[in-house]
Design a protein around this motif. Structure first.
Motif, PDB file in Angstrom:
ATOM      1  N   ALA A   1       0.845  -1.193   0.000  1.00 51.63           N
ATOM      2  CA  ALA A   1       0.000   0.000   0.000  1.00 51.63           C
ATOM      3  C   ALA A   1       0.881   1.245   0.000  1.00 51.63           C
ATOM      4  O   ALA A   1       1.879   1.311   0.722  1.00 51.63           O
ATOM      5  N   GLU A   2       0.517   2.229  -0.812  1.00 54.55           N
ATOM      6  CA  GLU A   2       1.308   3.451  -0.863  1.00 54.55           C
ATOM      7  C   GLU A   2       1.365   4.135   0.500  1.00 54.55           C
ATOM      8  O   GLU A   2       2.394   4.713   0.875  1.00 54.55           O
TER       9      GLU A   2
ATOM     10  N   ALA B   1      -1.275 -13.293  -3.808  1.00 52.18           N
ATOM     11  CA  ALA B   1      -0.217 -12.406  -4.290  1.00 52.18           C
ATOM     12  C   ALA B   1       0.800 -13.074  -5.188  1.00 52.18           C
ATOM     13  O   ALA B   1       1.675 -12.391  -5.731  1.00 52.18           O
ATOM     14  N   GLY B   2       0.733 -14.383  -5.360  1.00 53.53           N
ATOM     15  CA  GLY B   2       1.697 -15.024  -6.243  1.00 53.53           C
ATOM     16  C   GLY B   2       2.291 -16.260  -5.610  1.00 53.53           C
ATOM     17  O   GLY B   2       2.113 -16.544  -4.419  1.00 53.53           O
TER      18      GLY B   2
ATOM     19  N   GLU C   1       1.416  -8.092   1.598  1.00 51.23           N
ATOM     20  CA  GLU C   1       1.849  -6.875   0.895  1.00 51.23           C
ATOM     21  C   GLU C   1       1.532  -5.611   1.705  1.00 51.23           C
ATOM     22  O   GLU C   1       1.152  -4.573   1.164  1.00 51.23           O
ATOM     23  N   GLY C   2       1.679  -5.700   3.021  1.00 51.70           N
ATOM     24  CA  GLY C   2       1.524  -4.520   3.854  1.00 51.70           C
ATOM     25  C   GLY C   2       0.105  -4.222   4.280  1.00 51.70           C
ATOM     26  O   GLY C   2      -0.131  -3.259   5.010  1.00 51.70           O
TER      27      GLY C   2
ATOM     28  N   ALA D   1      11.879  -4.538  10.170  1.00 49.33           N
ATOM     29  CA  ALA D   1      11.033  -5.533  10.831  1.00 49.33           C
ATOM     30  C   ALA D   1       9.699  -5.688  10.119  1.00 49.33           C
ATOM     31  O   ALA D   1       9.207  -6.814   9.935  1.00 49.33           O
ATOM     32  N   ASP D   2       9.100  -4.572   9.714  1.00 49.02           N
ATOM     33  CA  ASP D   2       7.813  -4.652   9.020  1.00 49.02           C
ATOM     34  C   ASP D   2       7.933  -5.381   7.693  1.00 49.02           C
ATOM     35  O   ASP D   2       7.076  -6.198   7.326  1.00 49.02           O
ATOM     36  N   ARG D   3       8.996  -5.099   6.931  1.00 46.77           N
ATOM     37  CA  ARG D   3       9.146  -5.749   5.632  1.00 46.77           C
ATOM     38  C   ARG D   3       9.418  -7.250   5.794  1.00 46.77           C
ATOM     39  O   ARG D   3       8.991  -8.050   4.969  1.00 46.77           O
ATOM     40  N   ALA D   4      10.107  -7.631   6.862  1.00 46.49           N
ATOM     41  CA  ALA D   4      10.299  -9.061   7.117  1.00 46.49           C
ATOM     42  C   ALA D   4       8.961  -9.721   7.406  1.00 46.49           C
ATOM     43  O   ALA D   4       8.672 -10.818   6.916  1.00 46.49           O
TER      44      ALA D   4
END
Length: 397
Positions: A42-43, A167-168, A223-224, A80-83
């Protein structure tokens, strides 16, 4: 190597950049353009982290203390969030590096525009490079620390299944679906909402009764965003106050991916509009169609409203009246009530719009097309013409 130099005049530029929302927007665009995995988030999620990093950089610029003494909590949290969102660390670093590079470019451009010599700008650029290297180290540290944590096994299985379904990746097998509480051939609503922070990141306990602010089904980050698959639509009291939630129709598991993508598109549009509450995906049908075909909107605007001047407030008043007229089923009384004016005033404005554009909004046909298509074209053109910030579409930036 630590570079030292005078605080002024470069410091003032750096501090001003930290307070400039446009700078944050440029850094977000740079990160999303360089890293497709980041762009799928998300932007608002990207902007939240970039804003925190830019603010921290502004605080650093105000003191020019040693880099090692800075607070890198924002960088640690980003990692941490991206992990937790399963974004590869290489993709995270591509986005971070692109944003840092753009920050240096903006600093140099603003410095030169302010008359600062390259002799003063060079130490500042080296200092920014030193700071950027430290940001990258802390992002990686935050990422690796989160990876070493021990999430609840059910949470991990649910998140993996959702990511593969939506998401894939390879489709999950029957055993994996069963562990996530799904049966092949079942149908589910796809529910998508923004991940507002740690307080909303953990799903409700299995078997917990629904209450105010809870959501049906188990949610996981994809994806957030927080995503869930629901056997039934949630009720209004299950939506957290102030949250925007988009719900797809119930579809088979193998049809969830396109439904999820449309929900994400709707969520992004609704977030930009400042909407909140529970919406069905179909509530956004016209908005998504308009947003994803901006060129067609431009063509319709030129054809129907080419004689209007966007800088003329009276022309904008005419267009707003016409759009309100269409939104209220071409009812003069309801349009007048909404605009706090008299029906005769509405009638006059519609007449003036016809005089200026040469096209009639009240004519049941336009260019030989039946009424519904004529109404659609007018509504699309008016919406596009009045919108100050057209939606860039899903593939922009």
């Amino acid at each position: 190597m630590t570079v030292t130099h005078q605080r002024e005049p470069v410091t003032g530029i750096l501090r001003a950049m930290a307070l400039d929302p446009a700078v944050c927007g440029e850094l977000v665009h740079a990160a999303r353009s360089r890293s497709p995995e980041v762009a799928r988030l998300a932007e608002a999620e990207n902007r939240r982290h970039v804003t925190a990093l830019v603010t921290a950089a502004g605080q650093w610029a105000a003191t020019f203390d040693r880099v090692e003494e800075q607070n890198f909590a924002a960088a640690l949290l980003l990692g941490a969030d991206r992990a937790g969102q399963a974004v590869p660390v290489t993709a995270v670093l591509r986005g971070v590096q692109a944003a840092l590079t753009r920050a240096v470019e903006i600093t140099v451009d603003r410095g030169r525009a302010a008359g600062i010599t390259d002799g003063l700008l060079l130490p500042a650029v080296l200092r920014l490079k030193e700071y950027g290297d430290a940001v990258e180290r802390h992002v990686v540290h935050g990422y690796r620390t989160a990876e070493q944590g021990a999430p609840h096994p059910a949470d991990g299985a649910r998140a993996r299944v959702l990511r593969h379904l939506l998401a894939g990746g390879a489709p999950p097998g029957p055993d994996e679906l069963a562990r996530a509480g799904l049966r092949p051939g079942s149908v589910r609503h796809c529910l998508v909402t923004e991940a507002a922070g740690p307080a909303h990141a953990r799903p409700p306990a299995p078997g917990a009764a629904a209450g105010p602010g809870s959501l049906c089904g188990d949610l996981a980050r994809v994806e957030g965003r927080l995503v869930g698959l629901c056997a039934r639509p949630p009720s209004g009291d299950e939506i957290p106050p102030g949250a925007l939630v988009v719900l797809s129709p119930a579809v088979p598991l193998d049809a969830l991916r396109p439904a999820y993508r449309l929900c994400v598109r709707a969520l992004d549009i609704g977030s930009r509009r400042g909407w909140h509450g529970l919406y069905e995906l179909t509530d956004f049908a016209a908005e998504i169609a308009l947003a994803d075909q901006p060129l067609l909107g431009t063509y319709l605007t030129r054809g129907l409203l080419g004689s209007l001047d966007p800088a003329d407030q009276f022309h904008r008043q005419l267009a707003l009246t016409a759009l309100t007229f269409l939104d209220h089923g071409r009812r003069l009384d309801q349009t007048a009530a909404t605009l706090f004016t008299h029906p005769n005033t509405v009638r006059y404005r519609l007449g003036r719009l016809q005089q200026i554009t040469g096209e009639s909004l009240t004519d049941p046909r336009y260019d030989g097309r039946p009424g519904p298509l004529a109404t659609l074209h007018w509504w699309w053109a008016l919406t596009t013409w009045l919108r100050p910030d057209p939606d860039p579409g899903p593939d922009a930036g």
